[in-house]
Scaffold this motif. Structure first.
Motif, PDB file in Angstrom:
ATOM      1  N   CYS A  43      29.652  46.192  49.235  1.00 57.68           N
ATOM      2  CA  CYS A  43      30.204  45.210  48.296  1.00 57.68           C
ATOM      3  C   CYS A  43      30.226  43.810  48.932  1.00 57.68           C
ATOM      4  N   CYS A  46      34.371  42.731  49.303  1.00 60.01           N
ATOM      5  CA  CYS A  46      35.273  43.435  50.222  1.00 60.01           C
ATOM      6  C   CYS A  46      34.525  44.148  51.350  1.00 60.01           C
ATOM      7  N   CYS A  55      31.730  48.118  42.746  1.00 59.50           N
ATOM      8  CA  CYS A  55      32.691  48.395  43.801  1.00 59.50           C
ATOM      9  C   CYS A  55      33.904  49.090  43.186  1.00 59.50           C
ATOM     10  N   THR A  57      36.881  49.456  44.337  1.00 63.54           N
ATOM     11  CA  THR A  57      38.203  48.899  44.663  1.00 63.54           C
ATOM     12  C   THR A  57      38.396  47.453  44.231  1.00 63.54           C
ATOM     13  N   CYS A  58      37.344  46.632  44.248  1.00 56.69           N
ATOM     14  CA  CYS A  58      37.489  45.200  43.982  1.00 56.69           C
ATOM     15  C   CYS A  58      38.085  44.803  42.625  1.00 56.69           C
TER      16      CYS A  58
HETATM   17 ZN   LIG Z   1      34.543  45.374  46.763  1.00 58.26          ZN
END
Ligand SMILES: [Zn+2]
Ligand SMILES: [Zn+2]
Length: 242
Positions: A43, A46, A55, A57-58
């Motif tokens: 990513c 992050c 991604c 989590t982003c």
């Molecule tokens: Zn990310």
């Protein structure tokens, strides 16, 4: 004393594979050097693992750093190197970690006004004898000419992040750090160095403190990024607890 005499008196083993090495090789054999698991295609924000092209989590997160650069996977050789540096306290290995992180940072073509590091409270630092992130930051400063400054301190009595689940990591990170030298920091971009990026809670809180003290952009740089399995374990432990 000659190099050879040092080698005979203090034989050392490769931190990656355990084979004997000459001390001047900085405790890592050539074969391990060639097999460092550098990250690619992660990513762009992050530095984390992508699920296909997105991604995982982003999208739900607000980051105070502009970008996180993670150099290598925290697995195999890098895991052994970081363990040997931190827990066996083979201080010289910070050069290996520094060169791994520097390689990735150089590839981005970015440059910042300052370099700083994720701090460690005095008690922890005293027990280990050094802060590995500081050593890596100073190594990169020496190679790039970007000045290195201590801008962050860690408050006393803080719990270690390593044993905590995701939610607790974020709660535990809040107000854990304080800024010093805010005047010098005003409007300046900062490269923030850490050893391992796991959930990003620590580095994000450090970046938040730097930004709220008036810094310019913060770019974070981690030697290694926790492997996906480890990350899943943290996410999973969070699901059980809450
Ligand atoms: Zn990310
Ligand atoms: Zn080796």
């Amino acid at each position: 004393m000659t190099g050879m005499a040092v080698d005979i008196l203090f034989p050392s083993r490769c931190a990656g594979c355990g084979d004997p090495v000459r001390s001047r090789e900085h405790h890592l054999c050539r074969s391990c050097r060639d097999r460092i698991p550098y990250l690619a295609g992660s990513c762009p924000v992050c530095g984390g693992p992508l699920a296909g092209t997105v991604c995982p989590t982003c999208p739900d997160r607000h980051f105070f750093f502009k970008k996180n650069i993670a150099a290598a996977e925290y697995d195999g050789i890098t895991r052994n190197i970081l363990h040997a540096l931190k827990f066996d306290r083979i201080r010289d290995l910070h050069r290996v970690c520094g060169s791994i992180a520097l390689k990735k940072f150089s590839e981005t073509g970015m440059r910042t006004d300052y370099i700083t590091w994720v701090p460690m409270n005095a008690k922890k630092r005293w027990a280990r004898g050094f802060n590995q992130s500081e050593l890596v930051a100073r190594y990169i400063s020496g190679k790039t000419g970007i000045p290195c400054r201590r801008f962050l301190t860690e408050r006393r009595g803080t719990r270690t992040q390593r044993v905590l689940g995701l939610r607790d990591r974020f709660l535990n990170a809040i107000d854990r750090y304080a800024v010093r030298g805010a005047k010098e920091l005003a409007g300046k971009s900062v490269l923030l160095v850490d050893d391992i990026y796991t959930t990003g809670a620590t580095i994000n809180e450090c970046a938040r403190q730097l930004r709220s003290a008036g810094s310019g952009e913060v770019i974070s740089l981690a030697v290694a990024r926790a492997d996906v399995k480890r990350l899943e374990k943290i996410l999973f432990s969070h699901k059980i607890e809450h």
